[in-house]
Design a protein around this motif. Structure first.
Motif, short mmCIF file in Angstrom:
data_model
loop_
_atom_site.label_atom_id
_atom_site.label_comp_id
_atom_site.label_asym_id
_atom_site.label_seq_id
_atom_site.Cartn_x
_atom_site.Cartn_y
_atom_site.Cartn_z
N GLY A 8 -13.75 96.26 -40.13
CA GLY A 8 -14.36 95.10 -39.50
C GLY A 8 -15.87 95.24 -39.37
N GLY A 9 -16.32 96.44 -38.98
CA GLY A 9 -17.76 96.66 -38.90
C GLY A 9 -18.44 96.54 -40.25
N LEU A 10 -17.79 97.09 -41.29
CA LEU A 10 -18.35 96.96 -42.63
C LEU A 10 -18.39 95.50 -43.07
N ARG A 11 -17.33 94.75 -42.75
CA ARG A 11 -17.31 93.33 -43.12
C ARG A 11 -18.40 92.56 -42.37
N LEU A 47 -25.67 102.03 -42.49
CA LEU A 47 -24.30 102.15 -41.99
C LEU A 47 -23.82 103.57 -42.20
N ASP A 48 -23.24 104.16 -41.15
CA ASP A 48 -22.71 105.53 -41.23
C ASP A 48 -21.24 105.49 -40.88
N TYR A 49 -20.37 105.71 -41.87
CA TYR A 49 -18.92 105.69 -41.67
C TYR A 49 -18.28 107.00 -42.12
N GLY A 50 -18.99 108.09 -41.97
CA GLY A 50 -18.40 109.37 -42.28
C GLY A 50 -18.51 109.70 -43.76
N HIS A 51 -17.67 110.65 -44.19
CA HIS A 51 -17.72 111.16 -45.56
C HIS A 51 -16.46 110.83 -46.34
#
Length: 632
Positions: free
Chosen positions: A351-354, A387-391
């Motif tokens: 949702g955050g990425l969208r 945007l930082d969503y991990g690896h």
């Protein structure tokens, strides 16, 4: 459309897919946990119910069996010698009645028991109901023989032993295997008790007939087979030790010795119907008294122990079921919690990425473009949101998105810089051209002032008109470059002057007729824009409007385009230093009249061929709006 694409469309969204991904295993695990818990609790409760039924009916049935065995032995002694004492028999009958009453009192438990058990127990209850009749026959044998009366006791005991055997068939295999030797031990004790009853009945006569001997031999052989093959090999622990101690006791040896003597008596007797018994009644009775007490105690102890183990096993099953159920429930909750947490995390991250993608496409990138269009400086790094969503895979998508949005913003900035560069180039060229055009117009104005020859003025006016058009085109370039035209006014300008100046910037200015009936002035900041706008509109009107149709252009005034043949190219007026008192300026329509430069003020007079408030502009009027109240 492929089958996989159709499935994705039916699911609707990734969020729904994630919810289903967490919901299906959770529901499956919950169902498995529920089934396992119900099954384990059912086994424990069923075993406890079976234990309670065995405790209430089996143990009491065992007590009734032992009491009936003793009563049968005393009844046989009374039938053999009816003139003796009845005290022992009456006392035993009371004990038997008490044991039977306890068993009958469990009618409700028997009713709830399975059919295979209840049928056996109902048979026992039916048999003890007729016990009084056979007791009467023992006291006063009139209808049946003594052996038939004893057989009725044996029938009741057999039913009870079979009922106990059915009770021992529980759901737990270990308990069932432990109950098998105990049932065999009860059956062996019953065979010994029958032997005692049969010998007790014939001891006074001193002999057996052949039928009784055969029956006695069957009892002995069956009991010995049970003891050797069923009881001793299967017993364990203290039960086996007690049984072996009984089998090794002198009393048991005496019992077996007398049995052997009775079995051997048939071969040593000449008469088949009168088999002599050994003189061993006292030894038999003494041995039976001790053995009966020992095996009765052994059977009661083993029955009690088996019921206690069964109860412990049932409680253990229930505790185990509760523990496993609690552990399974905890594991289920952990699994469900982790599934929903992971699902929620993935859904939130998606949702955050969208939202970031939508924000970039609908808000931030348009805002950057708008700022660039306004000429503001935009820093690409500050305009992008990292945007930082991990690896993981989602983080890789986020990094790719960061690269995409940085590229988009950089491209927009570069395009804006490129556009501004082109605009500056165009603006510079336009400004230089404007300066040249303004210089040319100044020189033309000077020449127009110096010359009065109509031929020369005609050429100067045409050059003046061309230069004015060129100035308008240069202003177009300036406006396209994002700047304002260079012309400016410090005081309000009359609308008639603005109209004339606009007409002067049109190629076919000879066809245009300017009319106004009101003295309207335009504020200085808007003069240049209004002149430019009207010039464009009038130019379009001369190019595309019908030949003789007027084109309304607002309340109170309108430009009118005429055919080119109705107006000479040389028509025009010279400059006036003051505005006329009325708006009835008119210029001639025919080339036969041409005002001289010195008579412009008087030559532009009223004529019935023009409507009031009209005037035909001359090229000189195109530049006369530079000062207030200047008109032609």
């Amino acid at each position: 459309m492929s089958r996989r694409t159709g499935a994705r469309r039916r699911l609707g969204s990734i969020r729904l897919s994630l919810v289903l991904l967490a919901l299906v295993p959770s529901v499956t695990l919950a169902a498995m946990w529920g089934v396992t818990t119900i099954q384990m609790f059912s086994e424990g409760l069923r075993l406890r119910d079976q234990t309670e039924l065995s405790r209430s009916t089996g143990a009491m049935g065992t007590d009734a069996t032992l009491a009936l065995q003793r009563e049968r032995s005393l009844s046989a002694a009374w039938l053999a010698s009816p003139h003796g004492s009845r005290a022992a028999l009456d006392a035993q009958r009371e004990e038997t009645d008490k044991a039977v009453a306890k068993l009958v009192g469990q009618a409700d438990a028997i009713e709830r028991a399975p059919s295979r058990i209840s049928d056996r127990l109902y048979s026992v209850l039916g048999s003890v109901g007729s016990l009084e009749y056979y007791r009467d026959q023992v006291d006063n044998p009139t209808d049946i023989t003594a052996q038939q009366a004893l057989d009725q006791y044996s029938s009741i005991i057999d039913d009870q032993i079979h009922a106990f055997q059915e009770l021992s068939q529980v759901d737990d295999g270990d308990l069932t295997s432990q109950a098998g030797p105990l049932v065999a031990l009860e059956h062996a004790a019953e065979l010994v008790s029958r032997e005692d009853a049969q010998l007790t009945l014939v001891w006074p006569t001193g002999h057996l007939d052949d039928k009784d001997w055969v029956q006695f031999a069957e009892l002995v052989n069956t009991r010995r087979w049970l003891v050797q093959d069923q009881v001793v090999p299967q017993l364990t622990g203290t039960a086996k030790a007690q049984t072996e101690r009984i089998l090794a006791s002198p009393e048991w040896q005496t019992l077996q010795s007398i049995e052997d003597q009775v079995l051997a008596a048939r071969n040593s007797t000449a008469e088949a119907d009168r088999i002599a018994l050994p003189d061993a009644q006292k030894r038999w009775n003494a041995a039976m008294d001790k053995l009966s007490e020992q095996y009765s105690l052994l059977i009661q102890q083993q029955t009690t122990g088996l019921l206690e183990r069964s109860a412990e096993k049932a409680d253990g099953l229930l505790i185990k079921a509760a523990s496993l159920s609690a552990g399974g429930l905890l594991a289920l909750l952990v699994c469900v919690g982790m599934s929903w947490r992971i699902t929620r995390s993935l859904s939130r991250r998606l949702g955050g990425l969208r939202r970031a993608a939508v924000s970039l496409a609908q808000e931030r990138l348009p805002d950057v473009v708008a700022r660039l269009e306004r000429g503001e400086k935009v820093d690409p790094e500050s305009a992008t949101q990292t945007l930082d969503y991990g690896h993981d895979e989602l983080g890789q998508v986020a990094r790719a998105f960061n690269t995409a949005q940085r590229t988009a913003v950089h491209t927009a900035v570069e395009l804006a810089d490129t556009r501004r560069g082109f605009q500056k180039v165009i603006l510079g060229i336009a400004r230089q051209s404007q300066n040249l055009v303004n210089l040319q117009l100044s020189k033309l104005d000077a020449l127009e002032r110096e010359h009065s020859d109509p031929g020369v003025l005609k050429g100067l006016y045409e050059l003046d008109s061309t230069a004015s058009q060129l100035r308008r085109y240069e202003e177009n370039l300036v406006i396209v470059s994002g700047e304002r035209p260079g012309r400016s006014w410090s005081e309000p300008v009359a609308l008639i002057d603005i109209l004339r100046s606009a007409v002067g910037e049109v190629a076919e200015y000879q066809r245009v007729e300017v009319q106004t009936e009101e003295e309207v002035y335009v504020a200085p900041p808007a003069v240049a824009d209004v002149i430019h706008l009207l010039a464009e509109l009038i130019d379009n009107a001369t190019a595309y409007s019908p030949r003789r149709a007027p084109s309304p252009c607002g309340p109170g005034w309108w430009p009118r385009a005429w055919p080119s043949r109705s107006r000479t190219a040389a028509s025009g007026c010279r400059r006036r230093t003051t505005r006329p008192s009325t708006n009835s300026l008119r210029c001639p329509r025919s080339s036969t009249w041409w005002p001289s430069p010195t008579t412009c003020g008087s030559a532009c007079s009223s004529s019935p061929s023009w409507p009031t408030g009209t005037a035909s502009p001359s090229p000189c009027a195109r530049r006369r709006t530079a000062g207030p109240r200047r008109s032609c």
